[in-house]
Design a protein around this motif. Structure first.
Motif, PDB file in Angstrom:
ATOM      1  N   GLN A   1       0.947  -1.149  -0.058  1.00  0.00           N
ATOM      2  CA  GLN A   1       0.080  -0.141  -0.169  1.00  0.00           C
ATOM      3  C   GLN A   1       0.878   1.384   0.184  1.00  0.00           C
ATOM      4  OE1 GLN A   1      -3.235   0.143  -0.256  1.00  0.00           O
ATOM      5  NE2 GLN A   1      -3.711  -2.109   0.247  1.00  0.00           N
ATOM      6  N   ARG A   2       0.135   2.363  -0.435  1.00  0.00           N
ATOM      7  CA  ARG A   2       0.910   3.586  -0.646  1.00  0.00           C
ATOM      8  C   ARG A   2      -0.027   4.602  -0.070  1.00  0.00           C
ATOM      9  NH1 ARG A   2       3.460   4.995  -6.003  1.00  0.00           N
ATOM     10  NH2 ARG A   2       1.123   4.563  -6.766  1.00  0.00           N
ATOM     11  N   ASP A   3       0.802   5.654   0.755  1.00  0.00           N
ATOM     12  CA  ASP A   3      -0.027   6.973   0.979  1.00  0.00           C
ATOM     13  C   ASP A   3       0.938   7.939   1.189  1.00  0.00           C
ATOM     14  OD1 ASP A   3      -2.284   8.626   1.901  1.00  0.00           O
ATOM     15  OD2 ASP A   3      -3.282   6.727   2.829  1.00  0.00           O
ATOM     16  N   TYR A   4       0.403   8.918   1.842  1.00  0.00           N
ATOM     17  CA  TYR A   4       1.194  10.167   1.994  1.00  0.00           C
ATOM     18  C   TYR A   4       0.764  11.418   2.879  1.00  0.00           C
ATOM     19  CZ  TYR A   4      -2.643  12.852  -0.175  1.00  0.00           C
ATOM     20  OH  TYR A   4      -3.906  13.501  -0.363  1.00  0.00           O
ATOM     21  N   ALA A   5       1.583  12.246   3.149  1.00  0.00           N
ATOM     22  CA  ALA A   5       1.227  13.333   3.914  1.00  0.00           C
ATOM     23  C   ALA A   5       2.129  14.719   3.616  1.00  0.00           C
ATOM     24  CB  ALA A   5       1.598  13.107   5.454  1.00  0.00           C
ATOM     25  N   TYR A   6       1.290  15.696   3.766  1.00  0.00           N
ATOM     26  CA  TYR A   6       1.981  17.142   3.700  1.00  0.00           C
ATOM     27  C   TYR A   6       1.462  18.180   4.214  1.00  0.00           C
ATOM     28  CZ  TYR A   6      -2.298  18.896   1.441  1.00  0.00           C
ATOM     29  OH  TYR A   6      -3.705  19.294   1.083  1.00  0.00           O
ATOM     30  N   THR A   7       2.324  19.282   4.274  1.00  0.00           N
ATOM     31  CA  THR A   7       1.921  20.529   5.063  1.00  0.00           C
ATOM     32  C   THR A   7       2.192  21.696   4.153  1.00  0.00           C
ATOM     33  OG1 THR A   7       2.540  21.961   6.899  1.00  0.00           O
ATOM     34  CG2 THR A   7       4.346  20.485   6.148  1.00  0.00           C
ATOM     35  N   VAL A   8       1.482  22.759   4.172  1.00  0.00           N
ATOM     36  CA  VAL A   8       1.882  24.065   3.271  1.00  0.00           C
ATOM     37  C   VAL A   8       1.392  25.118   3.911  1.00  0.00           C
ATOM     38  CG1 VAL A   8      -0.702  23.599   2.451  1.00  0.00           C
ATOM     39  CG2 VAL A   8       1.161  24.881   1.260  1.00  0.00           C
ATOM     40  N   SER A   9       2.255  26.164   3.717  1.00  0.00           N
ATOM     41  CA  SER A   9       1.678  27.534   4.467  1.00  0.00           C
ATOM     42  C   SER A   9       2.392  28.751   3.853  1.00  0.00           C
ATOM     43  CB  SER A   9       2.349  27.456   5.881  1.00  0.00           C
ATOM     44  OG  SER A   9       2.067  28.628   6.423  1.00  0.00           O
ATOM     45  N   ARG A  10       2.041  29.914   4.166  1.00  0.00           N
ATOM     46  CA  ARG A  10       2.805  31.104   3.467  1.00  0.00           C
ATOM     47  C   ARG A  10       4.059  31.376   4.375  1.00  0.00           C
ATOM     48  NH1 ARG A  10       0.420  32.970  -1.472  1.00  0.00           N
ATOM     49  NH2 ARG A  10      -1.881  33.084  -1.218  1.00  0.00           N
ATOM     50  N   VAL A  11       3.905  30.815   5.436  1.00  0.00           N
ATOM     51  CA  VAL A  11       5.038  31.134   6.595  1.00  0.00           C
ATOM     52  C   VAL A  11       5.715  29.782   6.650  1.00  0.00           C
ATOM     53  CG1 VAL A  11       5.834  32.128   8.766  1.00  0.00           C
ATOM     54  CG2 VAL A  11       3.603  32.778   7.563  1.00  0.00           C
ATOM     55  N   ALA A  12       7.126  29.759   6.436  1.00  0.00           N
ATOM     56  CA  ALA A  12       8.042  28.556   6.330  1.00  0.00           C
ATOM     57  C   ALA A  12       7.670  28.176   7.959  1.00  0.00           C
ATOM     58  CB  ALA A  12       9.351  28.835   6.220  1.00  0.00           C
ATOM     59  N   GLU A  13       8.056  28.753   8.837  1.00  0.00           N
ATOM     60  CA  GLU A  13       8.077  28.486  10.307  1.00  0.00           C
ATOM     61  C   GLU A  13       6.577  27.808  10.753  1.00  0.00           C
ATOM     62  OE1 GLU A  13       8.958  31.348   9.236  1.00  0.00           O
ATOM     63  OE2 GLU A  13      11.074  31.583   9.522  1.00  0.00           O
ATOM     64  N   ASN A  14       5.590  27.987   9.962  1.00  0.00           N
ATOM     65  CA  ASN A  14       4.180  27.164  10.346  1.00  0.00           C
ATOM     66  C   ASN A  14       4.164  25.856   9.721  1.00  0.00           C
ATOM     67  OD1 ASN A  14       3.836  29.660  11.725  1.00  0.00           O
ATOM     68  ND2 ASN A  14       2.444  30.422  10.227  1.00  0.00           N
ATOM     69  N   LEU A  15       4.914  25.591   8.766  1.00  0.00           N
ATOM     70  CA  LEU A  15       4.805  24.312   8.612  1.00  0.00           C
ATOM     71  C   LEU A  15       5.074  23.123   9.642  1.00  0.00           C
ATOM     72  CD1 LEU A  15       7.167  24.276   5.158  1.00  0.00           C
ATOM     73  CD2 LEU A  15       4.860  24.474   5.325  1.00  0.00           C
ATOM     74  N   ASP A  16       4.348  21.953   9.524  1.00  0.00           N
ATOM     75  CA  ASP A  16       4.575  21.126  10.467  1.00  0.00           C
ATOM     76  C   ASP A  16       6.121  20.644  10.269  1.00  0.00           C
ATOM     77  OD1 ASP A  16       1.904  20.768  11.392  1.00  0.00           O
ATOM     78  OD2 ASP A  16       1.227  19.700   9.793  1.00  0.00           O
ATOM     79  N   SER A  17       6.584  19.886  11.396  1.00  0.00           N
ATOM     80  CA  SER A  17       7.884  19.656  11.339  1.00  0.00           C
ATOM     81  C   SER A  17       8.200  18.374  10.297  1.00  0.00           C
ATOM     82  CB  SER A  17       8.261  19.179  12.720  1.00  0.00           C
ATOM     83  OG  SER A  17       7.616  17.819  13.172  1.00  0.00           O
ATOM     84  N   PRO A  18       9.376  18.446   9.855  1.00  0.00           N
ATOM     85  CA  PRO A  18       9.565  16.991   9.030  1.00  0.00           C
ATOM     86  C   PRO A  18       9.238  15.790   9.468  1.00  0.00           C
ATOM     87  CG  PRO A  18      11.535  18.711   8.937  1.00  0.00           C
ATOM     88  CD  PRO A  18      10.681  19.315   9.992  1.00  0.00           C
ATOM     89  N   GLU A  19       9.778  15.747  10.949  1.00  0.00           N
ATOM     90  CA  GLU A  19       9.764  14.625  11.642  1.00  0.00           C
ATOM     91  C   GLU A  19       7.825  14.164  11.557  1.00  0.00           C
ATOM     92  OE1 GLU A  19      13.345  16.243  12.594  1.00  0.00           O
ATOM     93  OE2 GLU A  19      11.228  17.024  12.782  1.00  0.00           O
ATOM     94  N   PHE A  20       7.215  15.050  11.906  1.00  0.00           N
ATOM     95  CA  PHE A  20       5.772  14.760  12.071  1.00  0.00           C
ATOM     96  C   PHE A  20       5.118  14.316  10.700  1.00  0.00           C
ATOM     97  CE2 PHE A  20       1.494  16.477  11.389  1.00  0.00           C
ATOM     98  CZ  PHE A  20       0.806  15.824  12.603  1.00  0.00           C
ATOM     99  N   VAL A  21       5.443  15.145   9.581  1.00  0.00           N
ATOM    100  CA  VAL A  21       5.076  14.763   8.134  1.00  0.00           C
ATOM    101  C   VAL A  21       5.428  13.492   7.817  1.00  0.00           C
ATOM    102  CG1 VAL A  21       5.210  15.543   5.918  1.00  0.00           C
ATOM    103  CG2 VAL A  21       4.879  17.313   7.629  1.00  0.00           C
ATOM    104  N   GLY A  22       6.838  12.804   8.273  1.00  0.00           N
ATOM    105  CA  GLY A  22       7.244  11.682   7.792  1.00  0.00           C
ATOM    106  C   GLY A  22       6.379  10.454   8.385  1.00  0.00           C
ATOM    107  N   LYS A  23       6.395  11.107   9.671  1.00  0.00           N
ATOM    108  CA  LYS A  23       5.686   9.919  10.583  1.00  0.00           C
ATOM    109  C   LYS A  23       4.167   9.774  10.276  1.00  0.00           C
ATOM    110  CE  LYS A  23       8.826  10.117  14.375  1.00  0.00           C
ATOM    111  NZ  LYS A  23       8.969  10.669  15.963  1.00  0.00           N
TER     112      LYS A  23
END
Length: 443
Positions: A195-217
């Protein structure tokens, strides 16, 4: 990017282009220009796969000679190239048919107020930083479980840009903006099941992105949850569209009430102004001036002022979504929707995700939709889907290779709840949507 300098330079170029158009015989004209710098980094299996820098810009000119229209574009911004581009647009206009509905937006609708919408939060386009974000993200996902066996990669994107629009009614306005995103796609395997799936985060402000660790997990969690998926037989049951994909339901509404669909008579919502399309508790309000909004703008792509607007109020349709051309075809006036919608917010019934599960009882949660099986002309809806089967408010197992079907008219009326936890990563924001009864079949 020195945004103030670029903004001023672009406005000068737009002004010069409009001046050329009038001198060459255009009765009206509009010009738009953008300049975008960006970086995109992609990793796969913890190694760099792509690294791209972009520095794009171009100008588009639309001229009107009476009721005839011509357009041209150029990436060369020298005075000679601008004059040539304008002359080509005017030459094209001479060969087009007369159209009484064409032309720039009405003068009294043109934007005169340009509030700061807080869309510009620049940071250096640093390749090392971008690579670090993507690598951390993918590593967190790959290392979270031995069942995560492969990756379609992680990507980090940053864009810094300026847009300007001007026309012969006198508007020459623009604004800078930034946009940052981080995503990860993972593959899990257990025995023969993959199976395959994904996660992502997007924002006008870089500091408001979810952490890389959170997105990966999160990508790993979503992917692992799909292992062991089963098929379903043919049945009717309540369907809960997860908030990640629920906005598509209202996206079909947007398509059906857009002026182009209406004047072509290719919409199931013809002559629906004032009619109750949804339950009386449901509202959809557009907020174009939302600070840091991903779809915020003080004017549309024709320079028309945007403003807060009720699209659905107490379940009834209040407004069509009109450009200048479609409005004239319909005998109406533009309401600032050239280029799309601006932060449409769907109201909710206050339930948490857990409460929605209990309200669903026994039925289907849809987390992925596939195919284009939606007929905007008659409202028929049939799409491939995947998700989870629920019994007595408890998730039992993942499901895949199924089809859900209905008609949008009935689906909208049969919405029984909208969750309070919103999907905010797009122009249309909504919680999960529970529909009372839909046809479900094994694909």
């Amino acid at each position: 990017m020195q945004v103030e300098q670029h903004l001023s330079e672009i406005q000068n170029i737009v002004d010069e282009t409009l001046s050329f158009a009038k001198k060459q015989g255009a009765t009206a004209a509009e010009a738009s220009m953008s300049k975008v710098q960006g970086i995109a980094v992609g990793t796969r299996l913890k190694e760099i796969e792509t690294l791209e820098f972009t520095n794009d810009g171009g100008l588009g000119i639309v001229v009107f000679v009476g009721n005839k229209k011509g357009s041209a574009s150029t990436a060369d911004l020298s005075p000679e190239a601008l004059k040539l581009t304008v002359s080509k647009a005017i030459e094209i206009a001479k060969y087009t048919n007369e159209d009484e509905f064409t032309g720039v937006a009405d003068a009294d609708l043109i934007a005169t107020e340009f509030p700061d919408l807080d869309l510009y939060h620049p940071q250096p386009l640093d390749a090392e930083y971008a690579l670090e974000q993507a690598l951390k993200c993918e590593e967190a996902g790959l290392d979270s479980s031995s069942l995560i066996v492969n990756s379609d990669g992680a990507s980090y994107n940053a864009n810094v840009g300026v847009k300007v629009y001007g026309n012969t009614h006198g508007i020459n306005a623009g604004y800078p903006s930034t946009r940052y995103s981080l995503s990860c796609v993972l593959i899990a395997q257990k025995d023969e099941d993959m199976q395959r799936d994904y996660a992502y985060t997007v924002s006008r402000v870089a500091e408001n992105l979810d952490s890389p660790e959170f997105v990966g997990k999160e990508a790993a969690k979503e992917t692992l949850s799909r292992l062991g998926a089963q098929k379903l037989g043919t049945l009717k049951a309540p369907v809960l569209f997860h908030r990640d994909i629920a906005s598509s339901l209202f996206g079909h509404l947007v398509g059906a009430i857009s002026g182009g669909s209406l004047y072509r008579k290719s919409s199931f919502l013809l002559d629906s102004l004032g009619k109750e399309l949804f339950p009386s508790w449901l509202n959809i309000r557009e907020l174009p001036h939302l600070k840091q909004g991903l779809a915020s703008s003080s004017f549309d792509s024709e320079g028309v002022q945007t403003y807060d607007m009720d699209i659905i109020k107490d379940g009834a349709l209040c407004n069509y979504l009109l450009t200048s051309y479609s409005a004239r075809k319909l005998g109406m006036r533009s309401n600032g929707h050239a280029g799309g919608i601006h932060n449409c917010m769907v109201s909710d019934t206050g339930e948490s995700d857990e409460a929605l599960l209990k309200k669903l009882g026994t039925g289907l949660i849809v987390t992925e939709l596939m195919g284009q099986g939606v007929n905007i002309v008659n409202g028929d809806y049939s799409r491939g889907a995947a998700g989870f089967w629920v019994e007595n408010g408890v998730i039992q197992y993942p499901v895949h290779e199924i089809t859900i079907a209905g008609n949008l008219t009935d689906m909208y009326k049969n919405i029984v709840a909208v969750g309070k936890q919103k999907e905010v990563r797009g122009a249309l924001q909504t919680g999960s949507v529970l529909i009372d009864n839909m046809q479900i079949a094994g694909a």
